[in-house]
Design a protein around this motif. Structure first.
Motif, PDB file in Angstrom:
ATOM      1  N   SER A   1       8.379   0.293  16.701  1.00 23.02           N
ATOM      2  CA  SER A   1       8.447   1.399  15.754  1.00 23.02           C
ATOM      3  C   SER A   1       9.419   2.470  16.241  1.00 23.02           C
ATOM      4  CB  SER A   1       7.050   1.998  15.557  1.00 23.02           C
ATOM      5  OG  SER A   1       7.074   3.065  14.636  1.00 23.02           O
ATOM      6  N   GLY A   2       9.350   2.780  17.529  1.00 23.45           N
ATOM      7  CA  GLY A   2      10.271   3.765  18.088  1.00 23.45           C
ATOM      8  C   GLY A   2      11.711   3.321  17.999  1.00 23.45           C
ATOM      9  N   GLY A   3      11.963   2.035  18.266  1.00 22.79           N
ATOM     10  CA  GLY A   3      13.323   1.518  18.170  1.00 22.79           C
ATOM     11  C   GLY A   3      13.838   1.530  16.743  1.00 22.79           C
ATOM     12  N   THR A   4      12.960   1.200  15.797  1.00 24.87           N
ATOM     13  CA  THR A   4      13.353   1.208  14.392  1.00 24.87           C
ATOM     14  C   THR A   4      13.669   2.623  13.931  1.00 24.87           C
ATOM     15  OG1 THR A   4      11.910  -0.701  14.026  1.00 24.87           O
ATOM     16  CG2 THR A   4      12.668   0.478  12.079  1.00 24.87           C
TER      17      THR A   4
ATOM     18  N   SER B   1       8.165   3.917  -7.373  1.00 26.67           N
ATOM     19  CA  SER B   1       6.717   3.707  -7.467  1.00 26.67           C
ATOM     20  C   SER B   1       6.067   3.639  -6.093  1.00 26.67           C
ATOM     21  CB  SER B   1       6.422   2.426  -8.253  1.00 26.67           C
ATOM     22  OG  SER B   1       6.835   1.282  -7.527  1.00 26.67           O
ATOM     23  N   MET B   2       6.808   3.148  -5.082  1.00 24.73           N
ATOM     24  CA  MET B   2       6.262   3.017  -3.738  1.00 24.73           C
ATOM     25  C   MET B   2       6.719   4.134  -2.801  1.00 24.73           C
ATOM     26  SD  MET B   2       6.473  -1.090  -3.021  1.00 24.73           S
ATOM     27  CE  MET B   2       5.697  -0.848  -1.414  1.00 24.73           C
ATOM     28  N   ARG B   3       7.489   5.077  -3.329  1.00 29.12           N
ATOM     29  CA  ARG B   3       8.036   6.173  -2.523  1.00 29.12           C
ATOM     30  C   ARG B   3       8.844   5.648  -1.345  1.00 29.12           C
ATOM     31  NH1 ARG B   3       3.987  10.621  -0.787  1.00 29.12           N
ATOM     32  NH2 ARG B   3       5.970  11.603  -0.239  1.00 29.12           N
ATOM     33  N   LEU B   4       9.714   4.694  -1.626  1.00 29.18           N
ATOM     34  CA  LEU B   4      10.593   4.137  -0.604  1.00 29.18           C
ATOM     35  C   LEU B   4      11.860   4.993  -0.567  1.00 29.18           C
ATOM     36  CD1 LEU B   4      10.206   0.342  -1.488  1.00 29.18           C
ATOM     37  CD2 LEU B   4       8.976   1.641   0.256  1.00 29.18           C
TER      38      LEU B   4
ATOM     39  N   SER C   1       0.835  -1.203   0.000  1.00 33.31           N
ATOM     40  CA  SER C   1       0.000   0.000   0.000  1.00 33.31           C
ATOM     41  C   SER C   1       0.871   1.254   0.000  1.00 33.31           C
ATOM     42  CB  SER C   1      -0.912   0.018   1.230  1.00 33.31           C
ATOM     43  OG  SER C   1      -1.860  -1.019   1.174  1.00 33.31           O
ATOM     44  N   SER C   2       0.423   2.268  -0.727  1.00 34.61           N
ATOM     45  CA  SER C   2       1.163   3.526  -0.725  1.00 34.61           C
ATOM     46  C   SER C   2       1.063   4.164   0.655  1.00 34.61           C
ATOM     47  CB  SER C   2       0.599   4.476  -1.777  1.00 34.61           C
ATOM     48  OG  SER C   2      -0.647   4.998  -1.364  1.00 34.61           O
ATOM     49  N   TYR C   3       2.061   4.945   1.002  1.00 40.97           N
ATOM     50  CA  TYR C   3       2.049   5.551   2.325  1.00 40.97           C
ATOM     51  C   TYR C   3       0.991   6.640   2.438  1.00 40.97           C
ATOM     52  CZ  TYR C   3       6.257   2.859   2.888  1.00 40.97           C
ATOM     53  OH  TYR C   3       7.138   1.819   2.946  1.00 40.97           O
TER      54      TYR C   3
ATOM     55  N   ARG D   1       7.884   7.326   9.111  1.00 44.65           N
ATOM     56  CA  ARG D   1       9.295   6.929   9.227  1.00 44.65           C
ATOM     57  C   ARG D   1       9.862   6.590   7.857  1.00 44.65           C
ATOM     58  NH1 ARG D   1      12.137   2.413   9.230  1.00 44.65           N
ATOM     59  NH2 ARG D   1      10.348   0.996   9.249  1.00 44.65           N
ATOM     60  N   ARG D   2       9.121   5.824   7.092  1.00 45.83           N
ATOM     61  CA  ARG D   2       9.620   5.389   5.785  1.00 45.83           C
ATOM     62  C   ARG D   2       9.656   6.517   4.768  1.00 45.83           C
ATOM     63  NH1 ARG D   2       5.923  -0.014   6.450  1.00 45.83           N
ATOM     64  NH2 ARG D   2       7.390  -1.166   7.769  1.00 45.83           N
ATOM     65  N   LEU D   3       8.924   7.585   5.050  1.00 43.35           N
ATOM     66  CA  LEU D   3       8.975   8.768   4.201  1.00 43.35           C
ATOM     67  C   LEU D   3      10.013   9.779   4.691  1.00 43.35           C
ATOM     68  CD1 LEU D   3       5.147   9.272   3.650  1.00 43.35           C
ATOM     69  CD2 LEU D   3       6.828   8.676   1.887  1.00 43.35           C
ATOM     70  N   GLY D   4      10.711   9.450   5.785  1.00 43.61           N
ATOM     71  CA  GLY D   4      11.738  10.331   6.305  1.00 43.61           C
ATOM     72  C   GLY D   4      11.211  11.492   7.127  1.00 43.61           C
ATOM     73  N   ARG D   5       9.949  11.413   7.553  1.00 50.77           N
ATOM     74  CA  ARG D   5       9.352  12.480   8.366  1.00 50.77           C
ATOM     75  C   ARG D   5       9.562  12.137   9.842  1.00 50.77           C
ATOM     76  NH1 ARG D   5       3.717  12.368   4.868  1.00 50.77           N
ATOM     77  NH2 ARG D   5       4.613  13.109   2.892  1.00 50.77           N
ATOM     78  N   VAL D   6      10.735  12.468  10.328  1.00 54.98           N
ATOM     79  CA  VAL D   6      11.187  11.977  11.626  1.00 54.98           C
ATOM     80  C   VAL D   6      10.314  12.480  12.767  1.00 54.98           C
ATOM     81  CG1 VAL D   6      13.109  12.000  13.250  1.00 54.98           C
ATOM     82  CG2 VAL D   6      13.543  11.683  10.807  1.00 54.98           C
ATOM     83  N   GLU D   7      10.036  13.793  12.793  1.00 56.96           N
ATOM     84  CA  GLU D   7       9.264  14.343  13.910  1.00 56.96           C
ATOM     85  C   GLU D   7       7.854  13.751  13.951  1.00 56.96           C
ATOM     86  OE1 GLU D   7      10.961  16.163  11.783  1.00 56.96           O
ATOM     87  OE2 GLU D   7      12.457  17.292  12.949  1.00 56.96           O
TER      88      GLU D   7
END
Length: 334
Positions: free
Chosen positions: A87-90, A234-237, A21-23, A53-59
Motif C-alpha cells: 500500500s505504501g509503495g502504491t 458511482s464508485m467515487r474513483l 464496496s464504496s470507500y 489513497r483512492r480518494l486522494g487523501r494522501v496524508e
C-alpha cells in the motif's frame, strides 16, 4: 471464472466487503474492525489506507499504511507487513515518488515470499511492473507482466488478470501494435464485466476508447468514456475519473476539436491537483500546451512550457512522457 475479489480487505473485512464496496463503507467497517485485535488492527489499517489513497487523501493514507505496518510487525505477521508496504509503495507511485515506490514494493515482495503469501507477492511484483511501465521501461518489465498474467490465469484471479492484460495492452498501444492492444483491452473489459469488477471494467473501457480514437472512431470512443465515467462517479474513483477526463481530452485533440480538448484537459488538471497526483497533473498540462499550440499560442510561450514539462517528466522519471514532449516539440520545428 469466479467473481473478482479484493485481497486488500483481509480477515473479517474479506467477507464484509467486495471489490465494488464504496470507500465510505470500507472506512466505516475497517475503523470498527480495528478494535478487535492487533492483527485485525493491521488488516483494517490496510483497508483504511487503500480507501484514503483512492480518494486522494494522501496524508491519511500515509498514516494508515504505516500504522498497519507497525501493528503487523508487532503481531509478527510477515504477510500483513507485506500488504502494508504494498500500500505504501502504491501510494508513493501515485504521488510520483517512483524510487520510493520501488523500494517499498521490493521490500513487500521479499516479505510476502518469506511469509508464504502468494497473493501479496503477486501484488507487490505487479506494483513493480506497473512502476516500470509508467516510466516507459518496457523492456525491463514486459516479461514480468507476462509472468504475472500467466499466474493470474492459472489461479483464476479475475482482478489480477484484468490488471495484467491492461498493462500489457498499454505497452502494445504505446509501441504502435494497435490490433494487439485493442484485443487485450477488450478481453480485459469482458473479464472485468463478467467478474463484476467495476473498477477494472472502467479502466479497460478507457483503454479501448484510446485505441478506437487513434483509429478515428471519435464518437465511439467518447461513448465508451461516458460509460466508464458513470462507473467512476458511482464508485467515487477520483483518480480513474481524472484519467478518464484526460483521455477525453486526448480523443478530442486527435479529432481536431482543440477548444473542447483544452476544456477537458483543464478539468482533469484540477482533479489531479485535488488528489495530489503529479503524473496525471503533468500529463494534463502537456495536453493543455498541445491544444493551445494548435489554437495559435505563440511558439516561444509553448516552447518554454514544453521545456518545463520535459524537466518535470525527467524529475519524476516518466521516460515515455518525456519522449512525447520531445516529439511534439520536434514537430513544431519549421
Amino acid at each position: 471464472m469466479a467473481l473478482a475479489s479484493a485481497p486488500e480487505y483481509q480477515g473479517a473485512l474479506g467477507s464484509a466487503l467486495s471489490v465494488n464496496s464504496s470507500y465510505d463503507e470500507v472506512l466505516a467497517k475497517a475503523t470498527e474492525q480495528q478494535q478487535r485485535s492487533l492483527l485485525e488492527y493491521a488488516r483494517a489499517g490496510l483497508a483504511i489506507a487503500e480507501a484514503n489513497r483512492r480518494l486522494g487523501r494522501v496524508e491519511a493514507a500515509e498514516r494508515a499504511w504505516r500504522e498497519s505496518y507497525r501493528a503487523a510487525r508487532r503481531a509478527g505477521d510477515s504477510g500483513a507487513m507485506a500488504w502494508a508496504l504494498w500500500s505504501g509503495g502504491t501510494l508513493a507511485r501515485q504521488c510520483g515518488r517512483l524510487a520510493l515506490a520501488r523500494r517499498w514494493l521490493s521490500a513487500a515482495a521479499a516479505l510476502a515470499e518469506r511469509g508464504g503469501d502468494r497473493v501479496a507477492r503477486g501484488y507487490a511484483l505487479a506494483g513493480l511492473a506497473e512502476t516500470g511501465r509508467i516510466q516507459g521501461d518496457y523492456a525491463a518489465v514486459t516479461e514480468l507482466h507476462e509472468q504475472l498474467l500467466a499466474e493470474a490465469r492459472k489461479y483464476g484471479e479475475a482482478r489480477h488478470i484484468v490488471w495484467a492484460l491492461e498493462g500489457i495492452a498499454q505497452m502494445h498501444r504505446n509501441t504502435g501494435a494497435y490490433d494487439t492492444a485493442l484485443a487485450m483491452f477488450e478481453e480485459a473489459a469482458e473479464i472485468a464485466r463478467n467478474a463484476d469488477d467495476a473498477r477494472g471494467h472502467a479502466w479497460a473501457l478507457r483503454g479501448v476508447a484510446d485505441v478506437v480514437s487513434v483509429r478515428g472512431g471519435t464518437r465511439q470512443a467518447l461513448v465508451l468514456l461516458s460509460e466508464a465515467e458513470a462507473v467512476c462517479r458511482s464508485m467515487r474513483l477520483d483518480s480513474a475519473l481524472a484519467y478518464n477526463h484526460k483521455m477525453q481530452g486526448n480523443v478530442l485533440f486527435r479529432a481536431g476539436r482543440y477548444e473542447e480538448a483544452e476544456e477537458a484537459y483543464a478539468g482533469a488538471l484540477e482533479e489531479f491537483r485535488a488528489i495530489r497526483e503529479p503524473r496525471g497533473e503533468a500529463l494534463s498540462r502537456l495536453g493543455l500546451v498541445k491544444s493551445r499550440s494548435r489554437m495559435g499560442a505563440p511558439d516561444a510561450q509553448i516552447g518554454a512550457e514544453l521545456d518545463e514539462l520535459e524537466a518535470t517528466f525527467e524529475r519524476i522519471g516518466l521516460h515515455h512522457a518525456r519522449e512525447m514532449v520531445i516529439a511534439f516539440r520536434d514537430g513544431m520545428a519549421p
